[in-house]
Design a protein around this motif. Structure first.
Motif, PDB file in Angstrom:
ATOM      1  N   VAL A 202       0.856  -1.185   0.000  1.00 19.33           N
ATOM      2  CA  VAL A 202       0.000   0.000   0.000  1.00 19.33           C
ATOM      3  C   VAL A 202       0.889   1.230   0.000  1.00 19.33           C
ATOM      4  CG1 VAL A 202      -1.842   1.254   1.162  1.00 19.33           C
ATOM      5  CG2 VAL A 202      -1.791  -1.244   1.262  1.00 19.33           C
ATOM      6  N   SER A 203       0.655   2.114  -0.941  1.00 14.81           N
ATOM      7  CA  SER A 203       1.460   3.338  -1.005  1.00 14.81           C
ATOM      8  C   SER A 203       1.128   4.244   0.176  1.00 14.81           C
ATOM      9  CB  SER A 203       1.168   4.085  -2.311  1.00 14.81           C
ATOM     10  OG  SER A 203      -0.189   4.464  -2.391  1.00 14.81           O
ATOM     11  N   GLY A 204       2.156   4.835   0.746  1.00 15.79           N
ATOM     12  CA  GLY A 204       1.964   5.728   1.881  1.00 15.79           C
ATOM     13  C   GLY A 204       1.793   5.023   3.203  1.00 15.79           C
ATOM     14  N   VAL A 205       1.896   3.700   3.236  1.00 18.90           N
ATOM     15  CA  VAL A 205       1.718   2.926   4.467  1.00 18.90           C
ATOM     16  C   VAL A 205       3.017   2.207   4.781  1.00 18.90           C
ATOM     17  CG1 VAL A 205       0.475   1.043   5.589  1.00 18.90           C
ATOM     18  CG2 VAL A 205      -0.749   2.640   4.115  1.00 18.90           C
ATOM     19  N   GLN A 206       3.508   2.403   5.993  1.00 17.97           N
ATOM     20  CA  GLN A 206       4.743   1.769   6.451  1.00 17.97           C
ATOM     21  C   GLN A 206       4.431   0.827   7.596  1.00 17.97           C
ATOM     22  OE1 GLN A 206       7.635   4.487   8.028  1.00 17.97           O
ATOM     23  NE2 GLN A 206       9.342   3.064   7.805  1.00 17.97           N
ATOM     24  N   VAL A 207       4.871  -0.422   7.465  1.00 16.41           N
ATOM     25  CA  VAL A 207       4.675  -1.434   8.499  1.00 16.41           C
ATOM     26  C   VAL A 207       6.045  -1.885   8.996  1.00 16.41           C
ATOM     27  CG1 VAL A 207       3.656  -3.652   9.089  1.00 16.41           C
ATOM     28  CG2 VAL A 207       2.517  -2.173   7.426  1.00 16.41           C
ATOM     29  N   ILE A 208       6.260  -1.746  10.302  1.00 17.78           N
ATOM     30  CA  ILE A 208       7.547  -2.080  10.920  1.00 17.78           C
ATOM     31  C   ILE A 208       7.318  -3.149  11.978  1.00 17.78           C
ATOM     32  CG2 ILE A 208       9.561  -1.179  12.144  1.00 17.78           C
ATOM     33  CD1 ILE A 208       8.729   1.603  11.138  1.00 17.78           C
TER      34      ILE A 208
ATOM     35  N   ILE B 285       4.113  -2.373  13.862  1.00 18.16           N
ATOM     36  CA  ILE B 285       3.750  -0.965  13.991  1.00 18.16           C
ATOM     37  C   ILE B 285       3.395  -0.436  12.607  1.00 18.16           C
ATOM     38  CG2 ILE B 285       4.558   1.330  14.653  1.00 18.16           C
ATOM     39  CD1 ILE B 285       6.462   0.003  16.604  1.00 18.16           C
ATOM     40  N   MET B 286       2.255   0.213  12.509  1.00 15.87           N
ATOM     41  CA  MET B 286       1.770   0.714  11.223  1.00 15.87           C
ATOM     42  C   MET B 286       1.680   2.233  11.260  1.00 15.87           C
ATOM     43  SD  MET B 286      -1.718  -0.420   9.243  1.00 15.87           S
ATOM     44  CE  MET B 286      -2.069   0.145   7.576  1.00 15.87           C
ATOM     45  N   ARG B 287       2.199   2.877  10.218  1.00 17.46           N
ATOM     46  CA  ARG B 287       2.128   4.324  10.085  1.00 17.46           C
ATOM     47  C   ARG B 287       1.578   4.656   8.699  1.00 17.46           C
ATOM     48  NH1 ARG B 287       2.370   3.810  14.588  1.00 17.46           N
ATOM     49  NH2 ARG B 287       3.911   4.555  16.108  1.00 17.46           N
ATOM     50  N   ILE B 288       0.557   5.509   8.700  1.00 18.47           N
ATOM     51  CA  ILE B 288      -0.057   5.945   7.454  1.00 18.47           C
ATOM     52  C   ILE B 288       0.376   7.381   7.183  1.00 18.47           C
ATOM     53  CG2 ILE B 288      -2.234   6.392   6.248  1.00 18.47           C
ATOM     54  CD1 ILE B 288      -3.506   4.204   7.916  1.00 18.47           C
ATOM     55  N   ARG B 289       1.110   7.570   6.106  1.00 18.30           N
ATOM     56  CA  ARG B 289       1.638   8.880   5.724  1.00 18.30           C
ATOM     57  C   ARG B 289       2.466   9.506   6.849  1.00 18.30           C
ATOM     58  NH1 ARG B 289      -3.185  11.771   2.113  1.00 18.30           N
ATOM     59  NH2 ARG B 289      -3.014  10.349   0.339  1.00 18.30           N
ATOM     60  N   GLY B 290       3.297   8.693   7.478  1.00 18.33           N
ATOM     61  CA  GLY B 290       4.206   9.194   8.497  1.00 18.33           C
ATOM     62  C   GLY B 290       3.542   9.408   9.845  1.00 18.33           C
ATOM     63  N   SER B 291       4.305  10.011  10.757  1.00 19.48           N
ATOM     64  CA  SER B 291       3.821  10.294  12.106  1.00 19.48           C
ATOM     65  C   SER B 291       3.235  11.697  12.158  1.00 19.48           C
ATOM     66  CB  SER B 291       4.950  10.156  13.115  1.00 19.48           C
ATOM     67  OG  SER B 291       5.489   8.842  13.103  1.00 19.48           O
ATOM     68  N   ASN B 292       2.108  11.837  12.847  1.00 18.48           N
ATOM     69  CA  ASN B 292       1.414  13.120  12.924  1.00 18.48           C
ATOM     70  C   ASN B 292       1.577  13.818  14.269  1.00 18.48           C
ATOM     71  OD1 ASN B 292       0.343  12.736  10.309  1.00 18.48           O
ATOM     72  ND2 ASN B 292      -1.283  11.444  11.156  1.00 18.48           N
ATOM     73  N   SER B 293       2.049  13.102  15.280  1.00 22.46           N
ATOM     74  CA  SER B 293       2.121  13.699  16.607  1.00 22.46           C
ATOM     75  C   SER B 293       3.385  13.229  17.320  1.00 22.46           C
ATOM     76  CB  SER B 293       0.883  13.322  17.427  1.00 22.46           C
ATOM     77  OG  SER B 293       0.980  13.808  18.742  1.00 22.46           O
ATOM     78  N   ILE B 294       3.892  14.086  18.215  1.00 20.31           N
ATOM     79  CA  ILE B 294       5.071  13.738  19.017  1.00 20.31           C
ATOM     80  C   ILE B 294       4.669  13.101  20.337  1.00 20.31           C
ATOM     81  CG2 ILE B 294       7.113  14.653  20.188  1.00 20.31           C
ATOM     82  CD1 ILE B 294       7.216  16.851  18.105  1.00 20.31           C
TER      83      ILE B 294
ATOM     84  N   GLN C 202      -7.858  -3.579  19.089  1.00 20.27           N
ATOM     85  CA  GLN C 202      -6.460  -3.448  19.464  1.00 20.27           C
ATOM     86  C   GLN C 202      -5.625  -4.588  18.864  1.00 20.27           C
ATOM     87  OE1 GLN C 202      -5.275  -0.804  21.118  1.00 20.27           O
ATOM     88  NE2 GLN C 202      -7.354   0.042  21.209  1.00 20.27           N
ATOM     89  N   ASN C 203      -4.391  -4.227  18.450  1.00 23.11           N
ATOM     90  CA  ASN C 203      -3.437  -5.207  17.926  1.00 23.11           C
ATOM     91  C   ASN C 203      -4.038  -6.040  16.790  1.00 23.11           C
ATOM     92  OD1 ASN C 203      -1.555  -4.387  19.907  1.00 23.11           O
ATOM     93  ND2 ASN C 203      -2.416  -5.848  21.374  1.00 23.11           N
ATOM     94  N   ALA C 204      -4.751  -5.382  15.902  1.00 23.99           N
ATOM     95  CA  ALA C 204      -5.404  -6.112  14.815  1.00 23.99           C
ATOM     96  C   ALA C 204      -4.389  -6.717  13.858  1.00 23.99           C
ATOM     97  CB  ALA C 204      -6.354  -5.177  14.060  1.00 23.99           C
ATOM     98  N   LEU C 205      -3.241  -6.087  13.706  1.00 20.34           N
ATOM     99  CA  LEU C 205      -2.243  -6.596  12.773  1.00 20.34           C
ATOM    100  C   LEU C 205      -1.636  -7.912  13.230  1.00 20.34           C
ATOM    101  CD1 LEU C 205      -0.322  -3.347  11.757  1.00 20.34           C
ATOM    102  CD2 LEU C 205      -2.145  -4.524  10.522  1.00 20.34           C
ATOM    103  N   SER C 206      -1.625  -8.153  14.534  1.00 24.82           N
ATOM    104  CA  SER C 206      -1.026  -9.387  15.051  1.00 24.82           C
ATOM    105  C   SER C 206      -2.063 -10.387  15.543  1.00 24.82           C
ATOM    106  CB  SER C 206      -0.054  -9.064  16.192  1.00 24.82           C
ATOM    107  OG  SER C 206      -0.727  -8.378  17.233  1.00 24.82           O
ATOM    108  N   SER C 207      -3.241  -9.906  15.961  1.00 27.89           N
ATOM    109  CA  SER C 207      -4.239 -10.811  16.523  1.00 27.89           C
ATOM    110  C   SER C 207      -5.107 -11.480  15.462  1.00 27.89           C
ATOM    111  CB  SER C 207      -5.149 -10.047  17.504  1.00 27.89           C
ATOM    112  OG  SER C 207      -5.822  -8.991  16.847  1.00 27.89           O
TER     113      SER C 207
ATOM    114  N   ARG D 133     -10.574  10.246  16.140  1.00 22.92           N
ATOM    115  CA  ARG D 133      -9.963   8.919  16.241  1.00 22.92           C
ATOM    116  C   ARG D 133      -9.349   8.476  14.921  1.00 22.92           C
ATOM    117  NH1 ARG D 133     -14.693   5.288  18.557  1.00 22.92           N
ATOM    118  NH2 ARG D 133     -15.810   6.467  16.962  1.00 22.92           N
ATOM    119  N   GLY D 134      -9.852   9.034  13.822  1.00 23.29           N
ATOM    120  CA  GLY D 134      -9.321   8.672  12.511  1.00 23.29           C
ATOM    121  C   GLY D 134      -8.286   9.637  11.995  1.00 23.29           C
ATOM    122  N   ALA D 135      -7.704  10.455  12.887  1.00 21.09           N
ATOM    123  CA  ALA D 135      -6.719  11.449  12.448  1.00 21.09           C
ATOM    124  C   ALA D 135      -5.476  10.801  11.864  1.00 21.09           C
ATOM    125  CB  ALA D 135      -6.355  12.351  13.621  1.00 21.09           C
ATOM    126  N   ASN D 136      -5.131   9.606  12.325  1.00 23.43           N
ATOM    127  CA  ASN D 136      -3.954   8.897  11.817  1.00 23.43           C
ATOM    128  C   ASN D 136      -4.306   7.902  10.724  1.00 23.43           C
ATOM    129  OD1 ASN D 136      -2.181  10.166  13.700  1.00 23.43           O
ATOM    130  ND2 ASN D 136      -2.933   8.761  15.283  1.00 23.43           N
TER     131      ASN D 136
END
Length: 307
Positions: free
Chosen positions: A177-183, A195-204, A221-226, A250-253
């Motif tokens: 998926v373009s713009g999506v980073q999975v680590i 860890i999933m980031r959509i279009r980078g990090s938005n908050s510190i 919670q933990n949908a990527l692993s569960s 809640r959908g800001a990220n």
């Protein structure tokens, strides 16, 4: 005398032909100028008319499942612009040729064509049409066709998601998926949560994790692993403002909408996919106990230069 009889017969014949012509003209006018033919057979007149008689057709249009009347159904005569629509109870009435065909259309139901066949009452049951899921994308406010979509949404099918072996959804999603980073958390530690980031990090200070919606359940919670990757039917990643259309802050990220597979009618099909995982430590780093740490610390202080 013979000449008079011959002349009289000619006059009678002319009078008969004039009478046939007048009768044919009257038939044409009475049938609204529809095609008609007349012929003489053994001295008798036979007339064939191609006229279409108009009749009043009435009836009720209902749902095939519950029998409830459908309001606003379009009823048109095929090949013309004439038609009507049903009232609040599903009843309709219109004037149509006795050999015409009625075309019934309604949103969410299959179009039907019914021949009148000189019937004055025609009741029709509409069958709900199955939504064509091809090229359909799920967004925060419903479903739209992919060609009509204006927001930034990426859709992944189960076939593309599992085109290579993966132990969790995060691994299956990497690089697709373009713009999506999975680590993989912890540098690839076995059992670690991706860890999933959509279009980078938005908050510190706040969380940068996207919102997961699984079969309508918000905030999984933990949908990527569960979740089991084999259980996923489709996955949509909402990356722009459409993510906040329903879920707000809640959908800001970003929002990841997952639809799992479910049973369907038909022949029973059984699929099996088996994977095995083993984690080995390549290099073991031995650590001090509390006693040995204090001993080394004391020896270091005793052997150090004194000032």
């Amino acid at each position: 005398m013979k000449k008079l009889i011959t002349k009289s017969n000619r006059l009678v014949e002319k009078g008969r032909m004039i009478g046939i012509g007048l009768l044919s003209l009257a038939l044409l006018l009475s049938t609204s100028l529809q095609p008609a033919t007349a012929a003489m057979n053994n001295g008798k007149l036979s007339v064939a008319s191609g006229s279409k008689a108009d009749i009043v057709v009435k009836g009720k249009i209902t749902d095939d499942k519950n029998g409830a009347g459908l309001a606003g159904v379009s009823v048109k005569i095929k090949g013309t612009t004439a038609g009507t629509s049903t009232d609040n109870a599903g009843n309709y009435s219109l004037t149509a040729p006795d050999n015409s065909t009625l075309v019934i259309t309604y949103i969410g139901y299959a179009t039907q064509e019914v021949a009148v066949n000189s019937r004055a009452t025609i009741n029709i049951s509409l069958v709900s049409s199955t939504t064509d899921l091809e090229e359909v994308v799920v967004v925060g406010y419903g479903t739209v066709k992919k060609k009509d979509l204006t927001g930034s949404v990426s859709s992944i099918s189960s076939e593309r998601l599992m085109d290579k072996p993966a132990f969790n959804v995060g691994q299956a999603l990497q690089g697709k998926v373009s713009g999506v980073q999975v680590i993989q958390a912890g540098g690839g530690v076995p059992g670690g949560n991706p860890i999933m980031r959509i279009r980078g990090s938005n908050s510190i200070n706040s969380s940068n994790d996207p919102l997961f919606v699984v079969d309508g359940v918000v905030g999984v919670q933990n949908a990527l692993s569960s979740l089991n990757p084999e259980d996923i039917s489709t996955m949509e990643v909402l990356k722009d403002a459409s993510a906040t259309a329903i879920y707000g802050a809640r959908g800001a990220n970003g929002v990841v909408m997952i639809t799992t597979k479910r049973g369907i009618s038909g022949k029973t099909v059984v699929d099996y996919n088996g994977y095995a995982e083993r984690g080995d430590m390549n290099r073991h780093v031995y650590t001090f106990t509390a006693y040995r740490l204090m001993y080394v610390y004391t020896q270091a202080g005793a052997n150090a230069e004194k000032f």
